[in-house]
Design a protein around this motif. Structure first.
Motif, PDB file in Angstrom:
ATOM      1  N   ILE A 204      -0.599  -4.925   4.536  1.00 44.47           N
ATOM      2  CA  ILE A 204      -1.594  -4.168   3.768  1.00 44.47           C
ATOM      3  C   ILE A 204      -1.145  -2.726   3.518  1.00 44.47           C
ATOM      4  CG2 ILE A 204      -3.911  -3.161   3.896  1.00 44.47           C
ATOM      5  CD1 ILE A 204      -4.050  -6.002   3.060  1.00 44.47           C
ATOM      6  N   TYR A 205      -0.836  -1.983   4.559  1.00 40.83           N
ATOM      7  CA  TYR A 205      -0.493  -0.572   4.379  1.00 40.83           C
ATOM      8  C   TYR A 205       0.834  -0.373   3.649  1.00 40.83           C
ATOM      9  CZ  TYR A 205      -4.535   0.543   7.171  1.00 40.83           C
ATOM     10  OH  TYR A 205      -5.832   0.662   7.620  1.00 40.83           O
ATOM     11  N   PRO A 206       1.893  -1.101   4.003  1.00 46.39           N
ATOM     12  CA  PRO A 206       3.132  -0.916   3.237  1.00 46.39           C
ATOM     13  C   PRO A 206       2.964  -1.234   1.746  1.00 46.39           C
ATOM     14  CG  PRO A 206       3.606  -2.048   5.280  1.00 46.39           C
ATOM     15  CD  PRO A 206       2.115  -1.965   5.173  1.00 46.39           C
ATOM     16  N   LEU A 207       2.221  -2.291   1.423  1.00 43.44           N
ATOM     17  CA  LEU A 207       2.014  -2.616   0.008  1.00 43.44           C
ATOM     18  C   LEU A 207       1.209  -1.528  -0.695  1.00 43.44           C
ATOM     19  CD1 LEU A 207       1.320  -6.449   0.170  1.00 43.44           C
ATOM     20  CD2 LEU A 207       3.240  -5.319  -0.959  1.00 43.44           C
ATOM     21  N   GLY A 208       0.203  -1.019  -0.055  1.00 43.57           N
ATOM     22  CA  GLY A 208      -0.585   0.061  -0.637  1.00 43.57           C
ATOM     23  C   GLY A 208       0.239   1.316  -0.853  1.00 43.57           C
ATOM     24  N   ILE A 209       1.070   1.639   0.121  1.00 46.08           N
ATOM     25  CA  ILE A 209       1.920   2.828   0.018  1.00 46.08           C
ATOM     26  C   ILE A 209       2.967   2.632  -1.073  1.00 46.08           C
ATOM     27  CG2 ILE A 209       3.670   4.195   1.222  1.00 46.08           C
ATOM     28  CD1 ILE A 209       1.949   3.747   3.787  1.00 46.08           C
ATOM     29  N   LEU A 210       3.590   1.453  -1.114  1.00 46.18           N
ATOM     30  CA  LEU A 210       4.599   1.185  -2.143  1.00 46.18           C
ATOM     31  C   LEU A 210       4.014   1.258  -3.541  1.00 46.18           C
ATOM     32  CD1 LEU A 210       6.713  -1.733  -0.614  1.00 46.18           C
ATOM     33  CD2 LEU A 210       7.448   0.599  -1.093  1.00 46.18           C
ATOM     34  N   SER A 211       2.843   0.691  -3.738  1.00 44.73           N
ATOM     35  CA  SER A 211       2.244   0.741  -5.071  1.00 44.73           C
ATOM     36  C   SER A 211       1.894   2.178  -5.447  1.00 44.73           C
ATOM     37  CB  SER A 211       1.025  -0.169  -5.155  1.00 44.73           C
ATOM     38  OG  SER A 211       0.036   0.220  -4.237  1.00 44.73           O
ATOM     39  N   THR A 212       1.395   2.956  -4.503  1.00 43.64           N
ATOM     40  CA  THR A 212       1.082   4.363  -4.783  1.00 43.64           C
ATOM     41  C   THR A 212       2.342   5.150  -5.121  1.00 43.64           C
ATOM     42  OG1 THR A 212      -0.828   4.264  -3.314  1.00 43.64           O
ATOM     43  CG2 THR A 212       0.042   6.454  -3.819  1.00 43.64           C
ATOM     44  N   LEU A 213       3.412   4.906  -4.387  1.00 39.25           N
ATOM     45  CA  LEU A 213       4.681   5.582  -4.675  1.00 39.25           C
ATOM     46  C   LEU A 213       5.219   5.198  -6.053  1.00 39.25           C
ATOM     47  CD1 LEU A 213       6.493   5.376  -1.206  1.00 39.25           C
ATOM     48  CD2 LEU A 213       5.524   7.413  -2.312  1.00 39.25           C
ATOM     49  N   ALA A 214       5.109   3.924  -6.406  1.00 41.06           N
ATOM     50  CA  ALA A 214       5.590   3.473  -7.715  1.00 41.06           C
ATOM     51  C   ALA A 214       4.785   4.115  -8.840  1.00 41.06           C
ATOM     52  CB  ALA A 214       5.514   1.947  -7.814  1.00 41.06           C
TER      53      ALA A 214
ATOM     54  N   ASN B 167       1.992  -2.698 -10.095  1.00 40.83           N
ATOM     55  CA  ASN B 167       0.989  -3.735 -10.353  1.00 40.83           C
ATOM     56  C   ASN B 167       1.189  -4.934  -9.435  1.00 40.83           C
ATOM     57  OD1 ASN B 167       1.326  -2.960 -13.799  1.00 40.83           O
ATOM     58  ND2 ASN B 167      -0.413  -2.435 -12.527  1.00 40.83           N
ATOM     59  N   ALA B 168       2.433  -5.354  -9.242  1.00 45.52           N
ATOM     60  CA  ALA B 168       2.713  -6.513  -8.395  1.00 45.52           C
ATOM     61  C   ALA B 168       2.336  -6.221  -6.938  1.00 45.52           C
ATOM     62  CB  ALA B 168       4.182  -6.902  -8.498  1.00 45.52           C
ATOM     63  N   SER B 169       2.756  -5.067  -6.429  1.00 50.43           N
ATOM     64  CA  SER B 169       2.465  -4.770  -5.019  1.00 50.43           C
ATOM     65  C   SER B 169       0.970  -4.537  -4.794  1.00 50.43           C
ATOM     66  CB  SER B 169       3.290  -3.574  -4.523  1.00 50.43           C
ATOM     67  OG  SER B 169       3.028  -2.430  -5.279  1.00 50.43           O
ATOM     68  N   LEU B 170       0.304  -3.871  -5.726  1.00 50.13           N
ATOM     69  CA  LEU B 170      -1.139  -3.678  -5.571  1.00 50.13           C
ATOM     70  C   LEU B 170      -1.886  -4.994  -5.790  1.00 50.13           C
ATOM     71  CD1 LEU B 170      -3.290  -1.635  -4.891  1.00 50.13           C
ATOM     72  CD2 LEU B 170      -3.418  -1.028  -7.316  1.00 50.13           C
ATOM     73  N   GLY B 171      -1.356  -5.866  -6.644  1.00 51.22           N
ATOM     74  CA  GLY B 171      -1.959  -7.186  -6.834  1.00 51.22           C
ATOM     75  C   GLY B 171      -1.893  -8.021  -5.565  1.00 51.22           C
ATOM     76  N   ILE B 172      -0.745  -8.011  -4.909  1.00 48.42           N
ATOM     77  CA  ILE B 172      -0.604  -8.742  -3.646  1.00 48.42           C
ATOM     78  C   ILE B 172      -1.509  -8.120  -2.584  1.00 48.42           C
ATOM     79  CG2 ILE B 172       1.001  -9.346  -1.785  1.00 48.42           C
ATOM     80  CD1 ILE B 172       3.208  -9.418  -3.999  1.00 48.42           C
ATOM     81  N   HIS B 173      -1.551  -6.801  -2.557  1.00 47.78           N
ATOM     82  CA  HIS B 173      -2.417  -6.071  -1.623  1.00 47.78           C
ATOM     83  C   HIS B 173      -3.876  -6.498  -1.810  1.00 47.78           C
ATOM     84  CE1 HIS B 173      -4.778  -2.523  -0.331  1.00 47.78           C
ATOM     85  NE2 HIS B 173      -3.801  -2.324   0.533  1.00 47.78           N
ATOM     86  N   SER B 174      -4.335  -6.548  -3.054  1.00 50.51           N
ATOM     87  CA  SER B 174      -5.737  -6.914  -3.309  1.00 50.51           C
ATOM     88  C   SER B 174      -5.982  -8.401  -3.060  1.00 50.51           C
ATOM     89  CB  SER B 174      -6.134  -6.530  -4.731  1.00 50.51           C
ATOM     90  OG  SER B 174      -5.324  -7.185  -5.676  1.00 50.51           O
TER      91      SER B 174
END
Length: 122
Positions: free
Chosen positions: A11-21, A53-60
């Motif tokens: 959860i947190y790594p995906l959220g951080i990665l999407s925010t960084l992207a 979009n992909a990382s935040l999609g997986i996160h959600s």
């Protein structure tokens, strides 16, 4: 939706990665626009958008947030379309192909939530 501990760790790594992207894409666009003295949206902007979009999609999906996942899938198709429009005309997808991809992504996200997270739709 019962989520295994392994998925919660993402959860947190995906959220951080999407925010960084998403942050990086705007910085890249801003710098390119400043250099050109005009508004510029280049390919790295859309690639970073697609990754975000992909990382935040997986996160959600992991969190069971159907509306967020659906929006990310739709935005991902838009990013793919914009990348495709940067190609020479003979290599661009037809509009019908993009519409089919959009419908497929909506159906896929809806199916995943129908199967695994029916209680957390809205």
């Amino acid at each position: 939706m019962v989520i295994s501990e392994e998925l919660w760790i993402l959860i947190y790594p995906l959220g951080i990665l999407s925010t960084l992207a998403f942050t990086a894409r705007f910085i890249i666009q801003w710098l390119a626009s400043e250099r050109a003295h005009a508004s510029v949206v280049n390919a790295p902007f859309w690639w970073l958008s697609l990754f975000g979009n992909a990382s935040l999609g997986i996160h959600s999906l992991i969190q069971g947030q159907y509306p967020v996942c659906l929006v990310q899938a739709i935005n991902g198709v838009i990013a793919v379309r914009n990348l495709n429009l940067m190609k020479p005309l003979p290599f661009q997808w037809r509009r019908e192909t993009v519409i089919k991809l959009l419908i497929l992504s909506i159906v896929l996200v809806t199916y995943l939530f129908w199967q695994f997270s029916f209680d957390a739709w809205f």
